[in-house]
Design an enzyme around this catalytic site. Structure first.
Site, PDB file in Angstrom:
ATOM      1  N   CYS A  57      -3.715 -11.820  31.212  1.00 49.99           N
ATOM      2  CA  CYS A  57      -2.379 -12.253  31.620  1.00 49.99           C
ATOM      3  C   CYS A  57      -1.479 -11.040  31.415  1.00 49.99           C
ATOM      4  O   CYS A  57      -1.925  -9.910  31.567  1.00 49.99           O
ATOM      5  CB  CYS A  57      -1.912 -13.472  30.829  1.00 49.99           C
ATOM      6  N   CYS A  74       9.746 -13.847  25.515  1.00 53.78           N
ATOM      7  CA  CYS A  74      10.476 -13.302  26.662  1.00 53.78           C
ATOM      8  C   CYS A  74       9.668 -12.191  27.338  1.00 53.78           C
ATOM      9  O   CYS A  74       9.763 -11.993  28.541  1.00 53.78           O
ATOM     10  CB  CYS A  74      11.839 -12.777  26.232  1.00 53.78           C
TER      11      CYS A  74
END
Ligand SMILES: [Zn+2]
Length: 394
Positions: free
Chosen positions: A352, A202
């Site tokens: 990222c 998440c």
């Protein structure tokens, strides 16, 4: 004498009588013939363990405690962070930096001072899972990672405790009741953990704040039904929740006779699953072999004039939030197509959000013959904390 629990567990104990204050407090339950005084006494005698005082554990704990579940165990080792507050209702702004179990205790005692809270300030591991879980009638799994999810499931199967499962990602959630005497377990549905890094956490992929509220409340509902022995529990059904389309879909899931946990029973002891699964912080341990560069080293090398290509493999909406100067955006799913356009003569640093997708990208680039490629350790989150605080965290 009333048995506290008679659904799927071996535990029976006499249910205590209700005090005057409790008769009033639980008045709306007592009006329901399916609950009544006997049901409320069962709830009072019940012992429920929630793994994780986070997004799923918050609504589940609040509802179970408010409903009069007599003893609630909570396992958590984290501290409250500002990013938790978007969905983790047990904790407030003033709790940032406190152990989650401390803020959970304060909030839950306020909701209902009659309950007993048993706090386990530890990470659930193969070494302690059986000892902790064995003290409870049923388990509510509010974990956010595959390692603990398999551990909880296997421990529940070994001990014969129902495992009230929930998981969330982005706009989608799942719930089921596993490891009952006649139903499937989590492994029957998901035989093996996914390959490392394939499923973003998440923290990497995001989650709609209300989604754990939906799924955690479904878990609490199932826990109450199991304790009360009413209704049709989510045994043998996997409930799929899609918040965007407002779709709730039930999928039949069956016990797999080849399941090593509940089928063949060849799984007789717990193991830690870290080797398969994402480690805290977003980096996947299975991707640890990928060459990494520390954010500070990258900053120093670039500022000393070294030519390093910077590739951002996040999605465009993440790029909009913030980026590292000089980076080129190539979302991970478009990387393969973009490979011919990437300069092979200049070293490459890939980043990222937290380091999982960039590690996958580096694996792909190395496989495509690139020589000097690194994944930026900890992603743009660490870059923001350690190099450039003007890049927002998200
Ligand atoms: Zn199974």
């Amino acid at each position: 004498m009333i048995d506290a629990i008679d659904t799927g567990t071996r535990v029976t104990r006499s249910a205590p009588p209700l005090e005057r204050e409790e008769l009033l407090r639980y008045g709306r339950h007592l009006l329901l013939p399916e609950v009544g005084i006997n049901g409320q006494r069962r709830l009072k005698a019940a012992r429920v363990l929630i793994i994780g005082a986070g997004g799923l554990g918050s609504p589940a704990a609040l509802y179970l405690v408010s409903a009069g579940v007599g003893t609630l165990g909570l396992v958590d080792f984290d501290q409250v962070e500002l990013t938790n507050l978007q969905r983790q209702l047990l904790h407030g702004t003033r709790d940032v930096g406190r152990p989650k179990l401390d803020s959970a205790r304060d909030r839950l005692f306020d909701a209902n001072p009659n309950v007993k809270l048993e706090l386990h300030p530890t990470r659930l591991t193969a070494a302690n899972a059986l000892t902790i879980i064995d003290q409870y009638d049923l388990v509510l799994d509010g974990t956010d990672n595959f390692a603990t999810r398999y551990l909880v499931n296997d421990a529940c199967v070994l001990l014969g405790k129902p495992n009230v499962y929930g998981s969330i990602f982005r706009f989608d959630g799942q719930a089921s009741v596993f490891a009952t005497t006649d139903g499937p377990c989590y492994r029957c549905v998901y035989p093996e953990p996914p390959p490392p890094g394939l499923v973003p956490s998440c923290a990497e992929g995001g989650v709609l704040g209300v989604l754990p509220g939906l799924v955690g409340t479904i878990q609490a509902t199932e826990a109450l039904k199991l304790i009360l022995g009413i209704g049709t529990p989510l045994v043998g059904r996997l409930l799929l929740v899609n918040a965007l389309d407002a779709q709730f879909r039930g999928v039949t899931v069956r016990r797999d006779p080849r399941c090593p946990a509940c089928g063949t029973r060849e799984l007789t002891a717990l193991v830690d699953y870290d080797q398969f699964c994402s480690a805290p912080g977003g980096a996947a341990t299975g991707l640890d072999a990928v060459p990494q560069i520390e954010p500070r080293d990258l900053a120093i090398r670039r500022s000393s004039g070294e030519a390093i290509q910077l590739i951002d493999v996040r999605e465009p909406h993440e790029w909009e939030i913030g980026r590292i100067d000089g980076a080129r955006l190539i979302p991970l799913h478009r990387l393969e197509a973009a490979i011919p356009s990437i300069d092979r003569t200049v070293p490459i640093a890939v980043y990222c959000k937290a380091g999982t997708r960039s590690a996958l990208a580096v694996q792909d680039l190395v496989a495509a013959g690139f020589r000097q490629v690194w994944s930026v350790s900890g992603g743009i989150l660490r870059w923001s904390r350690e190099v450039d605080g003007t890049v927002p965290e998200y």
